[in-house]
Design a protein around this motif. Sequence first.
Motif, PDB file in Angstrom:
ATOM      1  N   VAL A  64       0.836  -1.204   0.000  1.00  0.00           N
ATOM      2  CA  VAL A  64       0.000   0.000   0.000  1.00  0.00           C
ATOM      3  C   VAL A  64       0.868   1.251   0.000  1.00  0.00           C
ATOM      4  O   VAL A  64       0.607   2.220  -0.733  1.00  0.00           O
ATOM      5  N   GLU A  65       1.930   1.251   0.808  1.00  0.00           N
ATOM      6  CA  GLU A  65       2.826   2.408   0.862  1.00  0.00           C
ATOM      7  C   GLU A  65       3.503   2.646  -0.482  1.00  0.00           C
ATOM      8  O   GLU A  65       3.663   3.792  -0.923  1.00  0.00           O
ATOM      9  N   LEU A  66       3.893   1.565  -1.158  1.00  0.00           N
ATOM     10  CA  LEU A  66       4.524   1.704  -2.471  1.00  0.00           C
ATOM     11  C   LEU A  66       3.574   2.369  -3.469  1.00  0.00           C
ATOM     12  O   LEU A  66       3.970   3.296  -4.192  1.00  0.00           O
ATOM     13  N   VAL A  67       2.333   1.918  -3.491  1.00  0.00           N
ATOM     14  CA  VAL A  67       1.351   2.477  -4.429  1.00  0.00           C
ATOM     15  C   VAL A  67       1.024   3.921  -4.058  1.00  0.00           C
ATOM     16  O   VAL A  67       0.867   4.779  -4.934  1.00  0.00           O
ATOM     17  N   GLU A  68       0.932   4.223  -2.769  1.00  0.00           N
ATOM     18  CA  GLU A  68       0.649   5.589  -2.344  1.00  0.00           C
ATOM     19  C   GLU A  68       1.801   6.535  -2.665  1.00  0.00           C
ATOM     20  O   GLU A  68       1.589   7.675  -3.092  1.00  0.00           O
ATOM     21  N   ASP A  69       3.030   6.072  -2.471  1.00  0.00           N
ATOM     22  CA  ASP A  69       4.199   6.928  -2.704  1.00  0.00           C
ATOM     23  C   ASP A  69       4.409   7.226  -4.185  1.00  0.00           C
ATOM     24  O   ASP A  69       4.771   8.346  -4.562  1.00  0.00           O
ATOM     25  N   TRP A  70       4.220   6.218  -5.028  1.00  0.00           N
ATOM     26  CA  TRP A  70       4.550   6.353  -6.450  1.00  0.00           C
ATOM     27  C   TRP A  70       3.327   6.231  -7.351  1.00  0.00           C
ATOM     28  O   TRP A  70       3.471   6.090  -8.564  1.00  0.00           O
ATOM     29  N   GLY A  71       2.146   6.330  -6.764  1.00  0.00           N
ATOM     30  CA  GLY A  71       0.921   6.147  -7.537  1.00  0.00           C
ATOM     31  C   GLY A  71       0.748   7.111  -8.691  1.00  0.00           C
ATOM     32  O   GLY A  71       0.111   6.780  -9.702  1.00  0.00           O
ATOM     33  N   HIS A  72       1.321   8.318  -8.569  1.00  0.00           N
ATOM     34  CA  HIS A  72       1.199   9.301  -9.658  1.00  0.00           C
ATOM     35  C   HIS A  72       1.939   8.851 -10.913  1.00  0.00           C
ATOM     36  O   HIS A  72       1.721   9.401 -12.001  1.00  0.00           O
ATOM     37  N   LEU A  73       2.812   7.849 -10.774  1.00  0.00           N
ATOM     38  CA  LEU A  73       3.552   7.333 -11.932  1.00  0.00           C
ATOM     39  C   LEU A  73       2.970   6.028 -12.460  1.00  0.00           C
ATOM     40  O   LEU A  73       3.363   5.576 -13.546  1.00  0.00           O
ATOM     41  N   LEU A  74       2.071   5.418 -11.690  1.00  0.00           N
ATOM     42  CA  LEU A  74       1.694   4.032 -11.945  1.00  0.00           C
ATOM     43  C   LEU A  74       0.353   3.895 -12.660  1.00  0.00           C
ATOM     44  O   LEU A  74      -0.568   4.681 -12.460  1.00  0.00           O
ATOM     45  N   GLU A  75       0.290   2.846 -13.480  1.00  0.00           N
ATOM     46  CA  GLU A  75      -0.962   2.386 -14.073  1.00  0.00           C
ATOM     47  C   GLU A  75      -1.067   0.889 -13.804  1.00  0.00           C
ATOM     48  O   GLU A  75      -0.048   0.190 -13.751  1.00  0.00           O
ATOM     49  N   PHE A  76      -2.305   0.396 -13.651  1.00  0.00           N
ATOM     50  CA  PHE A  76      -2.513  -0.974 -13.204  1.00  0.00           C
ATOM     51  C   PHE A  76      -3.383  -1.743 -14.193  1.00  0.00           C
ATOM     52  O   PHE A  76      -4.271  -1.181 -14.828  1.00  0.00           O
ATOM     53  N   GLU A  77      -3.113  -3.044 -14.259  1.00  0.00           N
ATOM     54  CA  GLU A  77      -3.832  -3.910 -15.186  1.00  0.00           C
ATOM     55  C   GLU A  77      -4.033  -5.264 -14.519  1.00  0.00           C
ATOM     56  O   GLU A  77      -3.094  -5.816 -13.933  1.00  0.00           O
ATOM     57  N   ASN A  78      -5.263  -5.804 -14.604  1.00  0.00           N
ATOM     58  CA  ASN A  78      -5.501  -7.112 -13.994  1.00  0.00           C
ATOM     59  C   ASN A  78      -5.097  -8.241 -14.948  1.00  0.00           C
ATOM     60  O   ASN A  78      -4.583  -7.983 -16.048  1.00  0.00           O
ATOM     61  N   SER A  79      -5.349  -9.482 -14.535  1.00  0.00           N
ATOM     62  CA  SER A  79      -4.901 -10.635 -15.323  1.00  0.00           C
ATOM     63  C   SER A  79      -5.611 -10.738 -16.659  1.00  0.00           C
ATOM     64  O   SER A  79      -5.143 -11.429 -17.571  1.00  0.00           O
ATOM     65  N   LYS A  80      -6.746 -10.054 -16.806  1.00  0.00           N
ATOM     66  CA  LYS A  80      -7.485 -10.058 -18.065  1.00  0.00           C
ATOM     67  C   LYS A  80      -7.074  -8.896 -18.985  1.00  0.00           C
ATOM     68  O   LYS A  80      -7.641  -8.737 -20.063  1.00  0.00           O
ATOM     69  N   GLY A  81      -6.100  -8.109 -18.534  1.00  0.00           N
ATOM     70  CA  GLY A  81      -5.670  -6.971 -19.336  1.00  0.00           C
ATOM     71  C   GLY A  81      -6.541  -5.748 -19.179  1.00  0.00           C
ATOM     72  O   GLY A  81      -6.414  -4.787 -19.948  1.00  0.00           O
ATOM     73  N   GLU A  82      -7.395  -5.737 -18.182  1.00  0.00           N
ATOM     74  CA  GLU A  82      -8.303  -4.616 -17.957  1.00  0.00           C
ATOM     75  C   GLU A  82      -7.650  -3.598 -17.012  1.00  0.00           C
ATOM     76  O   GLU A  82      -7.000  -3.982 -16.031  1.00  0.00           O
ATOM     77  N   PRO A  83      -7.808  -2.301 -17.277  1.00  0.00           N
ATOM     78  CA  PRO A  83      -7.215  -1.279 -16.398  1.00  0.00           C
ATOM     79  C   PRO A  83      -7.933  -1.215 -15.057  1.00  0.00           C
ATOM     80  O   PRO A  83      -9.133  -1.481 -14.952  1.00  0.00           O
TER      81      PRO A  83
END
Length: 264
Positions: free
Chosen positions: A128-147
Amino acid sequence: MSLTKEALQHIEASHKTGTEAAEGHALIVGDNFKLVDMEKYQDQRRRFRGQFRTKGLKDFISYVAGRKSEAPVFIDRDAMAACSYLDIGIPERPGHCDHSATLNLPKTPEFTAYLHADGSTFDQEEMVELVEDWGHLLEFENSKGEPLERTKVIHAFRKVSLEDLTNIESEKQEHSSRVGVMNSVTVKNAERLPAVIYWKLTPYEGLTERTLAMRVSSKTKGGPSFGLRAIALDAAKEEIAAEFAALVTDGLPESECLLGTFQP
């Protein structure tokens, strides 16, 4: 060679008149024939010396170009560094290599964080801390390729839990019996968690922004945790190093740029 007052006082302190050496640039004094460099007693240095060190790509290019030297520039792609000995001279008239310019390009904080995360395992709180600290740089995708949305990803990491499944198989025959127990632990609601995280960052100061991918895997031993692994990192490093070498070469069109290092 004319001597300054300070030079004469130095000779007198040696209790012996010196003998000139090195075309008058040094004196042999004392009973032990000590060689004394007279440069510091002269109005000017015999030649320009100095070491320019910088972490700025533009500053390195500006300094080397401004010296108008024909010295080659040596580019170390592995270390993301470059160096030029501006008084290297030529084989027929070699210089002393006392005047150098060195560039060591630093990693950006976000690229350092990416490399630190690669191959590491994080528990729920750390993830959670990693995503909060660098979330402005991050984009996420699940196993189906959905954002996936960042806020929902943070919530999913906070609420993740494990499901312990036990399956018992029983088989009875006339003269024997067998009981098998199968135990498995799975992550509940895994579809809400990202399978891939994309980092949009500038790896080194002065280089272009790029997107680097990182795979996420769930670990169940000892409680929920998550392993991160960079995708095609070696290929990305090669592209970054090639861009660095090209920027130095293009920035110094009048200089001979060589890949490698040089030890004078």
